[in-house]
Design a protein around this motif. Sequence first.
Motif, short mmCIF file in Angstrom:
data_model
loop_
_atom_site.label_atom_id
_atom_site.label_comp_id
_atom_site.label_asym_id
_atom_site.label_seq_id
_atom_site.Cartn_x
_atom_site.Cartn_y
_atom_site.Cartn_z
N ILE A 1 0.66 -1.00 -0.04
CA ILE A 1 -0.05 0.04 -0.02
C ILE A 1 0.85 1.13 -0.16
N ILE A 2 1.83 1.46 0.92
CA ILE A 2 2.53 2.37 0.82
C ILE A 2 3.30 2.58 -0.59
N GLN A 3 3.73 1.50 -0.99
CA GLN A 3 4.57 1.49 -2.53
C GLN A 3 3.54 2.23 -3.37
N GLU A 4 2.36 1.62 -3.26
CA GLU A 4 1.35 2.04 -4.47
C GLU A 4 0.91 3.49 -4.11
N LEU A 5 0.99 4.01 -3.03
CA LEU A 5 0.62 5.40 -2.69
C LEU A 5 1.58 6.39 -3.13
N LYS B 1 3.77 5.73 -5.78
CA LYS B 1 3.46 5.55 -7.14
C LYS B 1 2.51 6.67 -7.51
N GLN B 2 1.29 6.64 -6.81
CA GLN B 2 0.15 7.80 -7.18
C GLN B 2 0.41 8.99 -6.82
N GLU B 3 1.76 9.25 -6.16
CA GLU B 3 1.90 11.01 -5.90
C GLU B 3 1.35 11.20 -4.71
N VAL B 4 1.04 10.51 -3.86
CA VAL B 4 0.39 10.85 -2.63
C VAL B 4 1.40 10.34 -1.24
N ALA B 5 2.59 10.67 -1.38
CA ALA B 5 3.33 10.23 -0.38
C ALA B 5 3.12 10.81 0.76
N LEU B 6 2.74 12.04 0.86
CA LEU B 6 2.46 12.57 2.19
C LEU B 6 1.33 11.75 3.22
N ALA B 7 0.23 11.21 2.44
CA ALA B 7 -0.60 10.40 3.04
C ALA B 7 -0.18 9.10 3.57
N LEU C 1 3.02 6.44 9.85
CA LEU C 1 3.38 6.73 11.22
C LEU C 1 2.50 6.58 12.17
N LEU C 2 1.12 6.61 11.78
CA LEU C 2 0.06 6.44 12.77
C LEU C 2 -0.03 4.72 12.98
N SER C 3 0.33 4.00 12.25
CA SER C 3 0.33 2.56 12.56
C SER C 3 1.32 2.12 13.57
N LEU C 4 2.09 3.15 14.08
CA LEU C 4 2.82 3.10 15.26
C LEU C 4 2.25 2.87 16.62
N LEU C 5 0.99 3.50 16.61
CA LEU C 5 0.09 3.71 17.48
C LEU C 5 -0.36 2.53 17.86
N GLY C 6 -0.79 1.72 16.91
CA GLY C 6 -1.24 0.53 16.88
C GLY C 6 -0.21 -0.71 17.21
N LEU C 7 0.81 -0.56 16.75
CA LEU C 7 1.92 -1.22 17.22
C LEU C 7 2.24 -1.18 18.91
N PHE C 8 1.83 -0.15 19.31
CA PHE C 8 2.08 -0.01 20.72
C PHE C 8 1.13 -0.85 21.49
N PHE C 9 -0.36 -1.07 21.19
CA PHE C 9 -1.26 -1.75 21.96
C PHE C 9 -1.02 -3.40 21.51
N TYR C 10 -0.63 -3.74 20.13
CA TYR C 10 -0.23 -5.12 19.83
C TYR C 10 0.74 -5.58 20.82
N LEU C 11 2.06 -4.71 20.95
CA LEU C 11 3.01 -5.06 21.89
C LEU C 11 2.76 -5.16 23.50
N ARG C 12 1.72 -4.42 23.69
CA ARG C 12 1.18 -4.47 25.18
C ARG C 12 0.29 -5.67 25.28
N LEU C 13 -0.22 -6.20 24.34
CA LEU C 13 -0.91 -7.75 24.36
C LEU C 13 -0.05 -8.66 24.28
N ALA C 14 0.87 -8.67 23.55
CA ALA C 14 2.08 -9.71 23.38
C ALA C 14 2.66 -9.73 24.56
N TYR C 15 3.20 -8.23 25.35
CA TYR C 15 3.88 -8.46 26.80
C TYR C 15 3.03 -9.15 27.63
N CYS C 16 1.80 -8.71 27.85
CA CYS C 16 0.86 -9.38 28.88
C CYS C 16 0.82 -10.91 28.52
#
Length: 346
Positions: A266-270, A272-278, A284-299
């Motif tokens: 998806i990042i590669q396709e975006l 290519k479509q010249e919406v690199a900002l999006a 970067l927003l996926s890092l928020l999700g990574l935090f709570f997955y790590l929290r689940l995994a840690y528990c």
Amino acid sequence: MNPQAKLIFALSLTLGTTPTISSNHWIMAWTGLEINTLAILPLISKSHHPRAIEAATKYFLVQAAASALVLFSSMTNAWHTGQWDITQLSHPTSCLILTVALAMKLGLVPFHFWFPEVLQGSSLIVGLLLSTLMKFPPITLLYLTSPSLKPSVLMTMAILSAALGGWMGLNQTQTRKILAFSSISHLGWMAIIVAYSPKLALLNFYLYTLMTAAVFLSLNSIKALKLSTLMTTWTKAPSLNAILLLTLLSLAGLPPLTGFLPKWLIIQELTKQEVALAATIIALLSLLGLFFYLRLAYCATITLPPHTTNHMKQWYNNKPTNTMVAVLTTMSLMLLPISPIILAVV
């Protein structure tokens, strides 16, 4: 609930999904959505707990409103163009109404409020159905109508979904609510790419379904509904807990696991479509999700409960792991090396 009734509802879910994903006419697609909604309601409310009844009521009201908007959108388009074909959606008002209707069906921000509450009121297996099978018909409609929908509206909804899904999942202690916000976040990734590459959005949905099914079935095997319960399940099924750690990291999108594949494409396709900002923002927003997955995994795997814990330690479970869980977790971890084959098939 007796087995015959369960069988009827399961068949109705299948029969409701089939006309929606296979028809060209709006009325048939709408009929399929209605059958689906009516079939899942008894499954949500079968425990007769007040929370389950509340969840079923909320689900019914939201889905009924969304179905009415789908019908209204198709009728408006037919009124102006004379077309009932799903792929011939061309009137701007119809396109906007349909975007709102599908966002409500899927639980995209800003129409996401019902989803965590409904999932919290359901069992883990019904939660799995709501997160995967029930989203297949709306995703199919989104796929079929994607050329007509406005990319800017979808992109705004997608970025907001990725942001709120990650942000609101941070302070949750209930596993079902965490997985609900995870679902909202993943839907953001599907919505952002569907206007540019619909096939990639479907691939993302398939892989998300695979990984979410593995997590839900693993949690159902160890009966973990809260993080505090998850901390004490390592005595019951140590090997399953260890694999659950990797499955959660795959859901977070870490390489070299399966979940990295859709994010990378998806990042590669975006780009290519010249919406690199999006692409940068959503990555970067996926890092928020990574935090709570790590929290689940840690528990689940890294913490040991204190000796003074109020939770009773569970006895070691000598039964073999469910074959379905084993297959799904293996696929959730090991599909990245065969990504060229997957892309060739898709």
